[in-house]
Design a protein around this motif. Structure first.
Motif, PDB file in Angstrom:
ATOM      1  N   ALA A 179       0.726  -1.299  -0.038  1.00 48.97           N
ATOM      2  CA  ALA A 179       0.122  -0.102   0.047  1.00 48.97           C
ATOM      3  C   ALA A 179       0.679   1.187  -0.103  1.00 48.97           C
ATOM      4  N   VAL A 180       0.555   2.203  -0.759  1.00 50.14           N
ATOM      5  CA  VAL A 180       1.294   3.580  -0.882  1.00 50.14           C
ATOM      6  C   VAL A 180       0.399   4.615  -1.020  1.00 50.14           C
ATOM      7  N   GLU A 203       3.417  26.267  -7.107  1.00 51.18           N
ATOM      8  CA  GLU A 203       3.667  27.388  -8.177  1.00 51.18           C
ATOM      9  C   GLU A 203       2.318  27.590  -9.207  1.00 51.18           C
ATOM     10  N   GLN A 204       1.433  26.333  -9.237  1.00 48.89           N
ATOM     11  CA  GLN A 204       0.287  26.608  -9.767  1.00 48.89           C
ATOM     12  C   GLN A 204      -0.990  26.232  -9.015  1.00 48.89           C
ATOM     13  N   SER A 205      -0.574  26.468  -7.647  1.00 46.40           N
ATOM     14  CA  SER A 205      -1.841  26.254  -6.843  1.00 46.40           C
ATOM     15  C   SER A 205      -2.587  24.958  -7.064  1.00 46.40           C
ATOM     16  N   ARG A 206      -1.577  23.894  -7.150  1.00 46.01           N
ATOM     17  CA  ARG A 206      -2.420  22.498  -7.566  1.00 46.01           C
ATOM     18  C   ARG A 206      -1.679  21.583  -6.597  1.00 46.01           C
ATOM     19  N   VAL A 207      -2.167  20.590  -6.310  1.00 47.93           N
ATOM     20  CA  VAL A 207      -1.783  19.350  -5.543  1.00 47.93           C
ATOM     21  C   VAL A 207      -2.429  18.077  -5.783  1.00 47.93           C
ATOM     22  N   VAL A 208      -1.915  17.204  -6.250  1.00 47.91           N
ATOM     23  CA  VAL A 208      -2.562  15.762  -6.378  1.00 47.91           C
ATOM     24  C   VAL A 208      -1.977  14.688  -5.544  1.00 47.91           C
ATOM     25  N   VAL A 209      -3.124  14.082  -4.899  1.00 45.17           N
ATOM     26  CA  VAL A 209      -2.732  12.822  -4.109  1.00 45.17           C
ATOM     27  C   VAL A 209      -3.365  11.475  -4.585  1.00 45.17           C
ATOM     28  N   VAL A 210      -2.406  10.473  -4.664  1.00 50.11           N
ATOM     29  CA  VAL A 210      -2.730   9.414  -5.056  1.00 50.11           C
ATOM     30  C   VAL A 210      -2.859   8.238  -4.112  1.00 50.11           C
ATOM     31  N   GLU A 211      -3.880   7.382  -4.128  1.00 48.18           N
ATOM     32  CA  GLU A 211      -3.874   6.112  -3.095  1.00 48.18           C
ATOM     33  C   GLU A 211      -3.909   4.922  -3.811  1.00 48.18           C
ATOM     34  N   GLY A 212      -3.292   3.852  -3.385  1.00 43.76           N
ATOM     35  CA  GLY A 212      -3.051   2.645  -4.360  1.00 43.76           C
ATOM     36  C   GLY A 212      -2.416   1.450  -3.595  1.00 43.76           C
ATOM     37  N   ARG A 213      -1.924   0.635  -4.467  1.00 45.20           N
ATOM     38  CA  ARG A 213      -0.887  -0.330  -3.772  1.00 45.20           C
ATOM     39  C   ARG A 213       0.172  -0.690  -5.109  1.00 45.20           C
ATOM     40  N   CYS A 214       1.246  -1.272  -5.025  1.00 45.83           N
ATOM     41  CA  CYS A 214       2.394  -1.342  -5.880  1.00 45.83           C
ATOM     42  C   CYS A 214       2.327  -2.834  -6.272  1.00 45.83           C
ATOM     43  N   ASP A 215       2.437  -3.130  -7.560  1.00 43.98           N
ATOM     44  CA  ASP A 215       2.909  -4.393  -8.075  1.00 43.98           C
ATOM     45  C   ASP A 215       4.247  -3.878  -9.005  1.00 43.98           C
ATOM     46  N   ARG A 216       5.195  -5.094  -8.870  1.00 45.71           N
ATOM     47  CA  ARG A 216       6.416  -5.042  -9.326  1.00 45.71           C
ATOM     48  C   ARG A 216       6.082  -4.702 -11.126  1.00 45.71           C
ATOM     49  N   ILE A 266      -1.398   0.682  -8.726  1.00 50.61           N
ATOM     50  CA  ILE A 266      -2.654   0.609  -8.835  1.00 50.61           C
ATOM     51  C   ILE A 266      -3.323   1.226  -8.300  1.00 50.61           C
ATOM     52  N   VAL A 267      -3.929   2.430  -8.764  1.00 54.65           N
ATOM     53  CA  VAL A 267      -4.721   3.396  -8.199  1.00 54.65           C
ATOM     54  C   VAL A 267      -5.836   3.078  -7.857  1.00 54.65           C
ATOM     55  N   SER A 268      -6.418   3.475  -6.622  1.00 49.83           N
ATOM     56  CA  SER A 268      -7.762   2.990  -6.023  1.00 49.83           C
ATOM     57  C   SER A 268      -8.536   4.612  -5.766  1.00 49.83           C
ATOM     58  N   GLU A 269      -7.706   5.813  -5.741  1.00 49.35           N
ATOM     59  CA  GLU A 269      -8.065   6.940  -5.302  1.00 49.35           C
ATOM     60  C   GLU A 269      -7.392   7.945  -5.784  1.00 49.35           C
ATOM     61  N   MET A 270      -7.636   8.910  -6.363  1.00 52.05           N
ATOM     62  CA  MET A 270      -6.959  10.189  -6.818  1.00 52.05           C
ATOM     63  C   MET A 270      -7.619  11.461  -6.407  1.00 52.05           C
ATOM     64  N   CYS A 271      -7.269  12.431  -5.743  1.00 51.74           N
ATOM     65  CA  CYS A 271      -7.496  13.536  -5.029  1.00 51.74           C
ATOM     66  C   CYS A 271      -7.116  14.901  -5.860  1.00 51.74           C
ATOM     67  N   PHE A 272      -7.647  15.650  -6.621  1.00 47.55           N
ATOM     68  CA  PHE A 272      -7.033  16.832  -7.098  1.00 47.55           C
ATOM     69  C   PHE A 272      -7.521  17.907  -6.529  1.00 47.55           C
ATOM     70  N   ARG A 273      -6.312  19.046  -5.929  1.00 49.72           N
ATOM     71  CA  ARG A 273      -6.742  20.155  -5.001  1.00 49.72           C
ATOM     72  C   ARG A 273      -6.310  21.355  -5.914  1.00 49.72           C
ATOM     73  N   GLN A 274      -7.058  22.493  -6.014  1.00 51.10           N
ATOM     74  CA  GLN A 274      -6.566  23.366  -6.811  1.00 51.10           C
ATOM     75  C   GLN A 274      -7.223  24.820  -6.130  1.00 51.10           C
ATOM     76  N   ALA A 275      -6.106  25.625  -5.643  1.00 52.35           N
ATOM     77  CA  ALA A 275      -6.813  26.896  -5.027  1.00 52.35           C
ATOM     78  C   ALA A 275      -7.142  27.847  -6.135  1.00 52.35           C
ATOM     79  N   SER A 276      -8.280  28.665  -5.590  1.00 50.86           N
ATOM     80  CA  SER A 276      -8.572  29.617  -6.492  1.00 50.86           C
ATOM     81  C   SER A 276      -8.245  31.112  -5.692  1.00 50.86           C
ATOM     82  N   GLY A 277      -8.471  32.064  -6.825  1.00 51.66           N
ATOM     83  CA  GLY A 277      -8.336  33.648  -6.268  1.00 51.66           C
ATOM     84  C   GLY A 277      -9.187  33.903  -5.035  1.00 51.66           C
ATOM     85  N   ASP A 278     -10.306  33.361  -4.693  1.00 56.47           N
ATOM     86  CA  ASP A 278     -10.961  33.831  -3.554  1.00 56.47           C
ATOM     87  C   ASP A 278     -10.635  33.069  -2.250  1.00 56.47           C
TER      88      ASP A 278
END
Length: 202
Positions: A80-81, A89-102, A166-178
């Motif tokens: 699990a990873v 610098e682009q006000s963005r973050v991506v977080v990925v959850e999943g597990r690894c296979d070789r 092997i991705v189970s979840e992806m979360c995209f975070r983006q800040a706005s001007g407000d």
């Protein structure tokens, strides 16, 4: 500041959105591969945090390293990873959850073959690491392997390879001007490569 994504523009597949954000990031940063923070557990009572170079794939992510490294040993215990891509610098973050296979030996060979020669030699020298070894000793090992493989293709050592997330979840975070943080969370629905997506704010 990045533009907001409206509901009617939301891709059904998170990898389409990642590809768009990653292409934008490369235009700014121009890196080969994507730097990310990798979190593993490896059977311990606390997370292990590592910095890795990630290769985006059409349906996942891959990274390459020594199987005998702290990351490789942790993944052998618990695959699990989490991955975090910080593109502040682009006000963005991506977080990925999943597990690894070789990855397969063929895939590892293909990636290794595209590395610059100096990095291929560093892979060999890195595999000889021991606790407390001096940097000069590693540099000497690189020079020895350079002599050993002079005038020929440098093969991939068997103790070095890749891991596919092997991705189970992806979360995209983006800040706005407000000041509102726009969050897009994709979860694998578990069938036919479909995803459930939910918009959140913070």
């Amino acid at each position: 500041m990045s533009d907001l994504i409206f509901d009617e523009e939301l891709p059904k597949d998170p990898f389409d959105l990642f590809s768009s954000w990653y292409s934008s990031r490369r235009r700014v940063g121009g890196r080969r591969g994507a730097g990310a923070v990798l979190v593993t557990m490896g059977g311990r009572d606390r997370p292990l945090v590592h910095c890795v170079r990630v290769v985006p794939l059409p349906d996942g992510f891959a990274f390459f390293l020594h199987h005998r490294s702290s990351i490789g040993l942790a993944l052998a215990i618990d695959p699990a990873v989490s991955l975090a891509f910080d593109w502040s610098e682009q006000s963005r973050v991506v977080v990925v959850e999943g597990r690894c296979d070789r990855v397969s030996a063929v895939e590892a060979d293909a990636y290794y073959g595209r590395l610059p020669k100096r990095e291929q030699l560093a892979v060999w020298a890195g595999g000889m690491e021991r606790e407390g070894v001096a940097r000069d000793e590693i540099a000497h090992s690189v020079a020895q392997f350079a002599d050993r493989f002079a005038g020929q293709l440098i093969p991939r050592p068997t103790y070095w390879g890749g891991y596919r997330v092997i991705v189970s979840e992806m979360c995209f975070r983006q800040a706005s001007g407000d000041g509102v943080l726009d969050i897009l969370r994709y979860r694998n629905a578990g069938y036919d490569k479909t995803w459930d997506v939910r918009r959140e704010s913070a």
